[in-house]
Design an enzyme around this catalytic site. Structure first.
Site, mmCIF file in Angstrom:
data_model
loop_
_atom_site.group_PDB
_atom_site.id
_atom_site.type_symbol
_atom_site.label_atom_id
_atom_site.label_comp_id
_atom_site.label_asym_id
_atom_site.label_seq_id
_atom_site.Cartn_x
_atom_site.Cartn_y
_atom_site.Cartn_z
ATOM 1 C CE1 TYR A 1 -4.597 0.193 0.559
ATOM 2 C CE2 TYR A 1 -3.837 2.386 1.123
ATOM 3 C CZ TYR A 1 -4.852 1.537 0.763
ATOM 4 O OH TYR A 1 -6.122 2.025 0.618
ATOM 5 C CE LYS B 1 -3.474 -16.440 0.767
ATOM 6 N NZ LYS B 1 -4.596 -17.388 0.854
ATOM 7 C CG ASP C 1 -7.645 -17.411 1.998
ATOM 8 O OD1 ASP C 1 -7.188 -17.503 3.158
ATOM 9 O OD2 ASP C 1 -7.262 -18.146 1.063
ATOM 10 C CG ASP D 1 -8.223 -0.456 1.469
ATOM 11 O OD1 ASP D 1 -9.209 0.170 1.887
ATOM 12 O OD2 ASP D 1 -7.746 -0.275 0.329
HETATM 13 O O1 LIG Z 1 -6.341 6.797 -0.556
HETATM 14 C C1 LIG Z 1 -7.256 6.367 -1.218
HETATM 15 O O2 LIG Z 1 -7.683 6.938 -2.242
HETATM 16 C C2 LIG Z 1 -7.973 5.112 -0.805
HETATM 17 C C3 LIG Z 1 -7.741 4.789 0.623
HETATM 18 C C4 LIG Z 1 -8.658 3.749 1.142
HETATM 19 O O3 LIG Z 1 -9.410 3.110 0.452
HETATM 20 C C5 LIG Z 1 -8.645 3.506 2.570
HETATM 21 O O4 LIG Z 1 -7.761 3.981 3.278
HETATM 22 O O5 LIG Z 1 -9.532 2.786 3.049
HETATM 23 MG MG LIG Z 2 -10.546 1.669 1.569
#
Ligand SMILES: O=C(O)CCC(=O)C(=O)O
Ligand SMILES: [Mg+2]
Ligand SMILES: NC(=O)C1=CN([C@@H]2O[C@H](COP(=O)(O)OP(=O)(O)OC[C@H]3O[C@@H](n4cnc5c(N)ncnc54)[C@H](OP(=O)(O)O)[C@@H]3O)[C@@H](O)[C@H]2O)C=CC1
Length: 433
Positions: free
Chosen positions: A179, A249, A297, A321
């Protein structure tokens, strides 16, 4: 404004040098929230920076700020009041500061200096274009824990039979993992160089189509894992929760996700006195809290089939997320899913909803503002203003109980009174106390 940035990681401001003209108006009446001896010290008129947000952020913020102010006024009869200070990020920032100023340095500095803030959603384009401003802010301020509680309000329409069994608090690692966006696009010199390094110096043979691959890096550190898992376990202890589950995972990504699990268990033993249950790997803490783990999962199906078995969740950034939106759906959707990005050591916190900018509803006064309002409720509680926070929770329950709801809930309910964003905020205010 005092521009000394004490906490921000040096040299990491995404906007580069600070622009000469300040566009932030510091409220004349407010005072700073500070950390004293590891505890927040909150004055009666704290200055709280806010970012309105892109898309539906505009409608949502207008409604949310009225509800938050009404709760504080009702709870403290004028003795306490938030001195809101607008700071800019995203599309509005480019209008105020100029083209390509998506996250001005003074916005990061304001969140740094005033410790506690709140923000609406910000757009991130898919594929090309700017990298996420949301992620950048979390990284700049080192807000390492993304705290997303998922609880059910009576009367909220849900796709599952027993949504009231969902009562989980997600601790999502917020600064690492895939991320973080360290990746190289197919065909670029960087991708070619990285590929050559992997193939020639690391002996990597498993990349299926090397010439046309984009490549990403997944950093997961021991320090990053430990501080996140520490925060999750401490939260479980402080709030009388039953278990902390490490979701990963690690069977496939052994040294990133697998290490997250191993470091998490090791920390629970070394810092919290965890002892193995039946030879491990599950642990029990002296106060009875169980530390366990599950593969991601399997977890995603079990939270639908057996949600009562899960309580506090500690997980990596991308898993967190996905899990946040999936769990939010079980209690009515992301229209009612709040969150906070926190550094428990420095006290910095930026509260924000789980959802994004939902652009098709922008400026239509229809969107559900509950996620930002409940993020504000979390912020008030974090500040120790629990009387005001309780008023918000009470009015949310009462208003939903009256079936006064925005479109997202109305479309799933029998005989609702469907209202817009502003009218929903009006109903919340009328139902306070
Ligand atoms: O930064 C973004 O545009 C998405 C972030 C996101 O989906 C989140 O942090 O839950
Ligand atoms: Mg999000
Ligand atoms: N922290 C942040 O700032 C975040 C930013 N984003 C960004 O937002 C942009 C849009 O992302 P997208 O994937 O469409 O996800 P969104 O969360 O913005 O919207 C997806 C769908 O969720 C529902 N929804 C979202 N917010 C609400 C709300 N307040 N009330 C009711 N329903 C809501 C709507 O469903 P329906 O259509 O069924 O009504 C909407 O179409 C992207 O640029 C993304 O990067 C995304 C997540 C977090």
């Amino acid at each position: 404004m005092d521009t000394a940035a004490s906490h921000v990681i040096p040299g990491r401001y995404s906007a580069g040098a600070m622009t000469s003209a300040s566009h932030i108006q510091v409220p004349a009446q407010g005072e700073k929230i500070t950390m004293q001896d590891g505890k927040l010290s909150v004055p009666n008129t704290p200055v709280v920076p806010f970012v309105e947000g892109d898309g539906t952020g505009r409608d949502i913020w207008k409604a949310s700020v009225r509800v938050l102010d009404a709760a504080v006024e009702k709870a403290y009869g004028g003795e306490r009041k938030i001195a809101w200070m607008e700071v800019y990020a995203g599309e509005k920032s480019t209008e105020v500061y100029g083209e390509n100023e998506w996250l001005p340095a003074e916005t990061v500095q304001a969140f740094d200096e005033y410790l506690i803030g709140i923000k609406g959603p910000l757009t991130t384009p898919v594929g090309g274009g700017i990298r996420s401003i949301n992620v950048a802010l979390r990284q700049e301020l080192d807000l390492y824990a993304c705290l997303r509680p998922v609880q059910y309000f009576d009367g909220v329409p849900s796709p599952v039979k027993q949504p009231e069994l969902v009562d989980m608090v997600i601790f999502r690692e917020n600064t690492e993992d895939i991320y973080a966006g360290i990746e190289y696009q197919e065909g670029t010199p960087e991708a070619k160089k990285f590929l050559a390094f992997l193939q020639n110096e690391m002996g990597v043979k498993k990349i299926r189509f090397p010439e046309t691959s984009s490549l990403g890096v997944k950093p997961v550190s021991k320090e990053g894992t430990e501080r996140l898992v520490r925060a999750a376990i401490q939260y479980a202890i402080d709030n009388g929760r039953k278990s902390v589950t490490l979701v990963h995972k690690g069977n496939i990504m052994k040294f990133t996700e697998g290490s997250f699990r191993d470091w998490g268990y090791a920390l629970a033993k070394s810092e919290f006195g965890g002892v193995e249950i039946d030879g491990g790997p599950w642990l029990k803490l002296p106060n009875g809290i169980v530390i366990k783990d599950v593969i991601a999962d399997a977890f995603l199906q079990q939270i639908i089939l057996r949600p009562a078995e899960y309580d506090v969740i500690a997980t990596l950034n991308l898993n967190g997320d996905y899990i946040s939106d999936a769990l939010a759906a079980q209690v009515g959707g992301i229209g009612i899913a709040p969150g906070a990005n926190i550094n428990y050591v420095t006290g910095h916190a930026v509260f924000e909803a789980t959802h994004g900018t939902a652009p098709k509803y922008a400026d239509k006064d229809v969107i559900n503002p509950s996620s930002v309002i409940l993020s504000g409720e979390m912020m008030l509680r974090h500040m120790g203003w629990s009387e005001a926070a309780d008023l918000i929770l009470g009015s949310m329950s009462k208003t939903i109980g009256q079936k006064v709801v925005t479109y997202d809930f109305a479309r799933l309910m029998d005989s609702p009174t469907q209202v817009g964003t502003t009218a929903f905020a009006d109903a919340l205010i009328a139902n306070m106390g």
